[in-house]
Design a protein around this motif. Sequence first.
Motif, PDB file in Angstrom:
ATOM      1  N   ASP A 168       0.900  -1.211  -0.020  1.00  0.00           N
ATOM      2  CA  ASP A 168      -0.142   0.006  -0.030  1.00  0.00           C
ATOM      3  C   ASP A 168       0.997   1.366  -0.005  1.00  0.00           C
ATOM      4  OD1 ASP A 168      -2.375  -1.390  -0.144  1.00  0.00           O
ATOM      5  OD2 ASP A 168      -2.403  -1.504   2.067  1.00  0.00           O
ATOM      6  N   ARG A 169       1.894   1.027   0.362  1.00  0.00           N
ATOM      7  CA  ARG A 169       2.925   2.369   0.410  1.00  0.00           C
ATOM      8  C   ARG A 169       3.948   2.308  -0.545  1.00  0.00           C
ATOM      9  NH1 ARG A 169       4.370   4.431   6.073  1.00  0.00           N
ATOM     10  NH2 ARG A 169       5.193   5.682   4.779  1.00  0.00           N
ATOM     11  N   CYS A 170       4.061   1.289  -1.325  1.00  0.00           N
ATOM     12  CA  CYS A 170       4.773   1.119  -2.643  1.00  0.00           C
ATOM     13  C   CYS A 170       4.470   2.242  -3.668  1.00  0.00           C
ATOM     14  CB  CYS A 170       4.873  -0.162  -2.942  1.00  0.00           C
ATOM     15  SG  CYS A 170       5.930  -0.442  -4.483  1.00  0.00           S
ATOM     16  N   CYS A 171       5.378   2.957  -4.204  1.00  0.00           N
ATOM     17  CA  CYS A 171       5.226   3.850  -5.151  1.00  0.00           C
ATOM     18  C   CYS A 171       5.815   3.354  -6.542  1.00  0.00           C
ATOM     19  CB  CYS A 171       5.745   5.308  -4.902  1.00  0.00           C
ATOM     20  SG  CYS A 171       7.292   5.415  -4.877  1.00  0.00           S
ATOM     21  N   SER A 172       6.321   2.001  -6.591  1.00  0.00           N
ATOM     22  CA  SER A 172       7.096   1.570  -7.765  1.00  0.00           C
ATOM     23  C   SER A 172       8.224   2.211  -8.324  1.00  0.00           C
ATOM     24  CB  SER A 172       5.814   1.418  -8.994  1.00  0.00           C
ATOM     25  OG  SER A 172       4.741   0.859  -8.454  1.00  0.00           O
ATOM     26  N   SER A 173       8.941   2.749  -7.599  1.00  0.00           N
ATOM     27  CA  SER A 173      10.187   3.480  -7.818  1.00  0.00           C
ATOM     28  C   SER A 173      11.113   2.349  -8.318  1.00  0.00           C
ATOM     29  CB  SER A 173      10.777   4.093  -6.861  1.00  0.00           C
ATOM     30  OG  SER A 173      11.602   3.434  -5.861  1.00  0.00           O
ATOM     31  N   GLY A 174      11.133   1.140  -7.837  1.00  0.00           N
ATOM     32  CA  GLY A 174      12.099  -0.054  -8.405  1.00  0.00           C
ATOM     33  C   GLY A 174      13.463   0.185  -7.655  1.00  0.00           C
ATOM     34  N   MET A 175      13.681   1.198  -6.723  1.00  0.00           N
ATOM     35  CA  MET A 175      15.021   0.875  -6.155  1.00  0.00           C
ATOM     36  C   MET A 175      15.340  -0.188  -5.062  1.00  0.00           C
ATOM     37  SD  MET A 175      16.190   3.767  -6.667  1.00  0.00           S
ATOM     38  CE  MET A 175      17.624   3.897  -5.817  1.00  0.00           C
ATOM     39  N   THR A 187      16.699  -2.769  -7.927  1.00  0.00           N
ATOM     40  CA  THR A 187      18.058  -2.327  -8.190  1.00  0.00           C
ATOM     41  C   THR A 187      19.077  -2.801  -7.242  1.00  0.00           C
ATOM     42  OG1 THR A 187      17.099  -0.298  -9.363  1.00  0.00           O
ATOM     43  CG2 THR A 187      19.240  -0.289  -8.814  1.00  0.00           C
ATOM     44  N   ASN A 188      18.775  -2.595  -6.160  1.00  0.00           N
ATOM     45  CA  ASN A 188      19.496  -2.839  -4.920  1.00  0.00           C
ATOM     46  C   ASN A 188      19.873  -4.259  -4.142  1.00  0.00           C
ATOM     47  OD1 ASN A 188      20.942  -0.020  -4.358  1.00  0.00           O
ATOM     48  ND2 ASN A 188      18.823   0.365  -4.391  1.00  0.00           N
ATOM     49  N   ALA A 189      18.654  -5.066  -4.376  1.00  0.00           N
ATOM     50  CA  ALA A 189      18.746  -6.466  -3.838  1.00  0.00           C
ATOM     51  C   ALA A 189      17.612  -7.144  -4.972  1.00  0.00           C
ATOM     52  CB  ALA A 189      18.122  -6.352  -2.556  1.00  0.00           C
ATOM     53  N   PRO A 190      18.039  -7.342  -6.334  1.00  0.00           N
ATOM     54  CA  PRO A 190      17.331  -8.083  -7.235  1.00  0.00           C
ATOM     55  C   PRO A 190      16.720  -9.521  -6.776  1.00  0.00           C
ATOM     56  CG  PRO A 190      19.297  -7.841  -8.064  1.00  0.00           C
ATOM     57  CD  PRO A 190      19.423  -7.068  -6.795  1.00  0.00           C
ATOM     58  N   GLU A 191      17.705 -10.279  -5.970  1.00  0.00           N
ATOM     59  CA  GLU A 191      17.497 -11.483  -5.503  1.00  0.00           C
ATOM     60  C   GLU A 191      16.421 -11.589  -4.398  1.00  0.00           C
ATOM     61  OE1 GLU A 191      20.476  -9.719  -2.887  1.00  0.00           O
ATOM     62  OE2 GLU A 191      20.283  -9.619  -5.279  1.00  0.00           O
ATOM     63  N   VAL A 192      16.163 -10.390  -3.679  1.00  0.00           N
ATOM     64  CA  VAL A 192      15.137 -10.354  -2.605  1.00  0.00           C
ATOM     65  C   VAL A 192      13.826  -9.573  -2.995  1.00  0.00           C
ATOM     66  CG1 VAL A 192      14.762  -9.475  -0.326  1.00  0.00           C
ATOM     67  CG2 VAL A 192      17.065 -10.325  -0.917  1.00  0.00           C
ATOM     68  N   PHE A 193      13.956  -8.678  -3.902  1.00  0.00           N
ATOM     69  CA  PHE A 193      12.655  -8.002  -4.265  1.00  0.00           C
ATOM     70  C   PHE A 193      12.361  -8.100  -5.932  1.00  0.00           C
ATOM     71  CE2 PHE A 193      14.846  -5.769  -0.742  1.00  0.00           C
ATOM     72  CZ  PHE A 193      13.640  -5.609   0.119  1.00  0.00           C
ATOM     73  N   ASP A 194      11.204  -7.931  -6.123  1.00  0.00           N
ATOM     74  CA  ASP A 194      10.750  -8.099  -7.443  1.00  0.00           C
ATOM     75  C   ASP A 194       9.533  -7.143  -7.641  1.00  0.00           C
ATOM     76  OD1 ASP A 194      10.423  -8.642 -10.317  1.00  0.00           O
ATOM     77  OD2 ASP A 194       9.775 -10.609  -9.807  1.00  0.00           O
ATOM     78  N   GLN A 195       9.302  -6.758  -8.725  1.00  0.00           N
ATOM     79  CA  GLN A 195       8.143  -5.797  -9.037  1.00  0.00           C
ATOM     80  C   GLN A 195       6.940  -6.697  -9.500  1.00  0.00           C
ATOM     81  OE1 GLN A 195      10.323  -2.525 -10.453  1.00  0.00           O
ATOM     82  NE2 GLN A 195       8.767  -1.170  -9.458  1.00  0.00           N
ATOM     83  N   ASP A 196       5.723  -6.719  -9.340  1.00  0.00           N
ATOM     84  CA  ASP A 196       4.809  -7.567  -9.868  1.00  0.00           C
ATOM     85  C   ASP A 196       4.271  -7.028 -11.292  1.00  0.00           C
ATOM     86  OD1 ASP A 196       1.750  -7.964 -10.268  1.00  0.00           O
ATOM     87  OD2 ASP A 196       1.783  -9.106  -8.333  1.00  0.00           O
ATOM     88  N   ASP A 197       4.162  -7.895 -12.226  1.00  0.00           N
ATOM     89  CA  ASP A 197       3.901  -7.629 -13.613  1.00  0.00           C
ATOM     90  C   ASP A 197       2.532  -7.221 -13.744  1.00  0.00           C
ATOM     91  OD1 ASP A 197       6.467  -8.684 -14.450  1.00  0.00           O
ATOM     92  OD2 ASP A 197       5.192 -10.844 -14.659  1.00  0.00           O
ATOM     93  N   ARG A 198       1.792  -7.105 -12.766  1.00  0.00           N
ATOM     94  CA  ARG A 198       0.530  -6.322 -13.163  1.00  0.00           C
ATOM     95  C   ARG A 198       0.385  -4.925 -12.795  1.00  0.00           C
ATOM     96  NH1 ARG A 198      -2.659 -10.100  -9.576  1.00  0.00           N
ATOM     97  NH2 ARG A 198      -0.801 -10.632  -8.967  1.00  0.00           N
ATOM     98  N   ASP A 199       0.965  -4.721 -11.484  1.00  0.00           N
ATOM     99  CA  ASP A 199       0.817  -3.396 -11.001  1.00  0.00           C
ATOM    100  C   ASP A 199       2.015  -2.659 -10.637  1.00  0.00           C
ATOM    101  OD1 ASP A 199       1.459  -4.683  -8.789  1.00  0.00           O
ATOM    102  OD2 ASP A 199      -0.499  -4.660  -7.798  1.00  0.00           O
TER     103      ASP A 199
END
Length: 72
Positions: free
Chosen positions: A8-15, A18-30
């Motif tokens: 709910d707080r995510c603004c989709s910046s992708g930081m 960028t900094n921990a791609p093995e831990v985080f991802d961005q949902d393809d839908r939103d």
Amino acid sequence: MQVSVDRDRCCSSGMCVTNAPEVFDQDDRDSLVRLRQTVLLPEQFDGVRLASELCPGRAITVTGDEPARTGA
């Protein structure tokens, strides 16, 4: 160490990705943050901490300095 995300707080910046791609991802839908893994390795701690610090929406919470414990 434990990490959690608040989509709910995510603004989709992708930081986070960028900094921990093995831990985080961005949902393809939103494009909102999602965790790829919940048990972190010590070598991932710095990247996860940096992702949390740089997150403009403050959507990533990091607690503890030790690996997350599993089981009893």
